[in-house]
Design a protein around this motif. Structure first.
Motif, PDB file in Angstrom:
ATOM      1  N   THR A 156       7.469   2.876 -12.105  1.00  0.00           N
ATOM      2  CA  THR A 156       6.975   1.515 -12.292  1.00  0.00           C
ATOM      3  C   THR A 156       6.170   1.124 -11.051  1.00  0.00           C
ATOM      4  OG1 THR A 156       8.925   0.938 -13.594  1.00  0.00           O
ATOM      5  CG2 THR A 156       7.618  -0.882 -12.701  1.00  0.00           C
ATOM      6  N   SER A 157       4.951   0.646 -11.251  1.00  0.00           N
ATOM      7  CA  SER A 157       4.094   0.343 -10.102  1.00  0.00           C
ATOM      8  C   SER A 157       3.623  -1.105 -10.132  1.00  0.00           C
ATOM      9  CB  SER A 157       2.880   1.279 -10.082  1.00  0.00           C
ATOM     10  OG  SER A 157       2.115   1.132 -11.258  1.00  0.00           O
ATOM     11  N   LYS A 158       3.381  -1.639  -8.934  1.00  0.00           N
ATOM     12  CA  LYS A 158       2.871  -2.992  -8.790  1.00  0.00           C
ATOM     13  C   LYS A 158       1.898  -3.008  -7.611  1.00  0.00           C
ATOM     14  CE  LYS A 158       4.304  -7.827  -8.121  1.00  0.00           C
ATOM     15  NZ  LYS A 158       5.454  -8.744  -7.892  1.00  0.00           N
ATOM     16  N   VAL A 159       0.759  -3.666  -7.791  1.00  0.00           N
ATOM     17  CA  VAL A 159      -0.264  -3.737  -6.754  1.00  0.00           C
ATOM     18  C   VAL A 159      -0.539  -5.199  -6.412  1.00  0.00           C
ATOM     19  CG1 VAL A 159      -2.652  -3.214  -6.150  1.00  0.00           C
ATOM     20  CG2 VAL A 159      -1.318  -1.566  -7.483  1.00  0.00           C
ATOM     21  N   ASN A 160      -0.518  -5.507  -5.124  1.00  0.00           N
ATOM     22  CA  ASN A 160      -0.844  -6.849  -4.645  1.00  0.00           C
ATOM     23  C   ASN A 160      -2.059  -6.764  -3.723  1.00  0.00           C
ATOM     24  OD1 ASN A 160       1.535  -8.031  -5.840  1.00  0.00           O
ATOM     25  ND2 ASN A 160       2.713  -7.144  -4.176  1.00  0.00           N
ATOM     26  N   GLU A 217      10.344   3.020  -8.368  1.00  0.00           N
ATOM     27  CA  GLU A 217       9.391   1.913  -8.283  1.00  0.00           C
ATOM     28  C   GLU A 217       8.520   2.078  -7.048  1.00  0.00           C
ATOM     29  OE1 GLU A 217      11.377  -1.814  -8.279  1.00  0.00           O
ATOM     30  OE2 GLU A 217      12.347  -1.523 -10.235  1.00  0.00           O
ATOM     31  N   GLN A 276       1.230   8.066 -10.316  1.00  0.00           N
ATOM     32  CA  GLN A 276       1.685   8.036 -11.711  1.00  0.00           C
ATOM     33  C   GLN A 276       1.609   9.430 -12.329  1.00  0.00           C
ATOM     34  OE1 GLN A 276       3.189   5.855 -13.429  1.00  0.00           O
ATOM     35  NE2 GLN A 276       2.691   3.801 -12.681  1.00  0.00           N
ATOM     36  N   THR A 306       0.849  -3.199  -1.282  1.00  0.00           N
ATOM     37  CA  THR A 306       0.355  -4.528  -0.910  1.00  0.00           C
ATOM     38  C   THR A 306      -0.662  -4.400   0.214  1.00  0.00           C
ATOM     39  OG1 THR A 306       2.498  -5.516  -1.483  1.00  0.00           O
ATOM     40  CG2 THR A 306       1.006  -6.829  -0.119  1.00  0.00           C
ATOM     41  N   THR A 317       5.513  -0.241  -4.857  1.00  0.00           N
ATOM     42  CA  THR A 317       4.732  -1.467  -4.678  1.00  0.00           C
ATOM     43  C   THR A 317       3.737  -1.250  -3.550  1.00  0.00           C
ATOM     44  OG1 THR A 317       6.570  -2.866  -5.405  1.00  0.00           O
ATOM     45  CG2 THR A 317       4.798  -3.938  -4.181  1.00  0.00           C
ATOM     46  N   ILE A 344      -2.372   4.885  -6.718  1.00  0.00           N
ATOM     47  CA  ILE A 344      -1.392   4.574  -7.759  1.00  0.00           C
ATOM     48  C   ILE A 344      -1.579   5.495  -8.960  1.00  0.00           C
ATOM     49  CG2 ILE A 344      -0.654   2.826  -9.424  1.00  0.00           C
ATOM     50  CD1 ILE A 344       0.406   2.331  -6.656  1.00  0.00           C
TER      51      ILE A 344
END
Length: 377
Positions: free
Chosen positions: A268-272, A306, A257, A310, A308, A253
């Motif tokens: 825009t980043s999201k980590v699960n 975006e 970026q 996971t 994501t 990530i």
């Protein structure tokens, strides 16, 4: 008689060891060893399953399989479970063993097909080197229902030789990959220290020329040169990023970026889940992410995207999307570009999947899923 038999076994092992020491292409090597093994032992049929860390198998080599097993391009051998693979995967197949009956042959008999050529049983031997396992060697002959301990011992010795050779080839491939990564890093440094600096100097010179010129046409020419130099400089920086991504040591990530900032994209980043991935998986996701972000920059008409990431149940999923132009595409059509095909090939090379969802004025979404084994490399 015992001495002659022992000498024969030593000769068999020597001939196969010579083959294994020379080969580097796994499937061709296994095919040749299988042919040699059957020829010098007088046995008739053999096949090798290579099995990965997730228990997925593939038929890597075969010799004289009966029609019951070779029909439809070996379809009966490439799908479904069988007793030898089940025993291998659950840890019960630790040495050369007599398999009572072949389930794949049983299935053919149940379908009332009489094309088994008398093959009903086979011996199964795990291919291993130390604690590492690579697959199974299966050997059989028509009407042969049992292998003597001496035969199993010989097959086990040969299987160990094969496993050792597979480990050698894997280590060689790893060394080559490491050398390739080192060469990419060296090339990235050379490009940064030479071509990148020259383009930067050219851009400054063109800018100075434009400011000093009095003639409008000369000023316009210098400005054009500056624009070209800036464009080439941006392309060169992107190439250097591809060769040696800054920030990948801090996670995928972070690297994405940094790359998106260099492209002028707001990501825009999201980590699960906890992100701790094997190096090969992380690099593959990084290369796919690069291509996706570059496509966003070139084709979407948007400056935002975006991502994501996971991680769950020994698999990682990465979704990259934008709200841009999109394009006409249906899942049953051929993937339209070389870059998208490259993403698909990279994912599938690690037994993963690639999904593309897009439409005119409906943005583009790329979804990658890759399985991995915890603690893997």
């Amino acid at each position: 008689m015992v001495g002659e038999k022992r000498q024969s076994e030593i000769r068999i092992l020597k001939e196969i060891a010579e083959l294994l020491n020379e080969g580097t292409e796994i499937d061709a090597l296994l095919k040749e060893v299988l042919q040699k093994l059957l020829h010098i032992t007088g046995l008739e049929t053999g096949w090798v399953f290579l099995i990965d860390d997730q228990g997925e198998f593939r038929l890597a080599a075969e010799e004289k399989l009966p029609p019951a097993l070779s029909r439809d391009s070996f379809k009966p051998m490439c799908k479904g479970d069988c007793w030898c693979i089940d025993r291998y995967n659950d840890g019960r197949l630790k040495k050369a063993s007599n398999i009572i009956e072949c389930k794949r042959i049983e299935d053919a008999i149940a379908e009332q097909r009489n094309d088994t050529n008398g093959l009903t049983h086979h011996a199964s031997v795990p291919l291993r080197a130390g604690d590492e396992k690579f697959g199974i060697l299966n050997i059989g002959s028509p009407d042969k229902m049992h292998f003597e301990p001496e035969e199993l011992a010989l097959l086990e010795s040969i299987a160990f030789q094969i496993g050792t050779a597979l480990k050698r080839i894997k280590l060689t491939q790893l060394e080559q990959e490491t050398a390739l990564a080192g060469e990419r890093n060296r090339l990235a440094r050379d490009l940064h220290d030479s071509v990148n600096q020259l383009l930067f100097s050219l851009s400054l010179t063109a800018r100075g020329g434009a400011e000093m010129a009095r003639d409008p046409e000369v000023k316009e020419t210098f400005s054009y040169m500056q624009d070209l130099a800036q464009e080439a400089l941006s392309e060169m920086r992107a190439l250097i990023w591809q060769l040696k991504p800054r920030g990948l040591e801090n996670g995928i990530i972070c690297a994405m970026q940094g790359y998106s900032q260099m492209l002028g994209i707001k990501l825009t980043s999201k980590v699960n889940g906890v992100i701790s991935l094997p190096g090969k998986v992380e690099e593959t996701l990084w290369r796919i992410g690069q291509e996706a972000l570059a496509n966003c920059k070139k084709h979407s008409g948007q400056s935002t995207a975006e991502v994501t990431l996971t991680v769950e149940d020994e698999k990682v999923m990465m979704v990259i999307s934008d709200c841009g132009r999109g394009f006409h595409y249906s899942w049953n059509n051929e993937i339209p570009s070389l870059g998208l095909k490259s993403m698909k090939n990279r994912a599938e090379a690690l037994n993963g999947t690639f999904m593309l969802d897009t439409g005119p004025d409906n943005g583009t979404k790329i979804e990658i899923m890759i399985p991995f084994k915890k603690g893997g490399k």
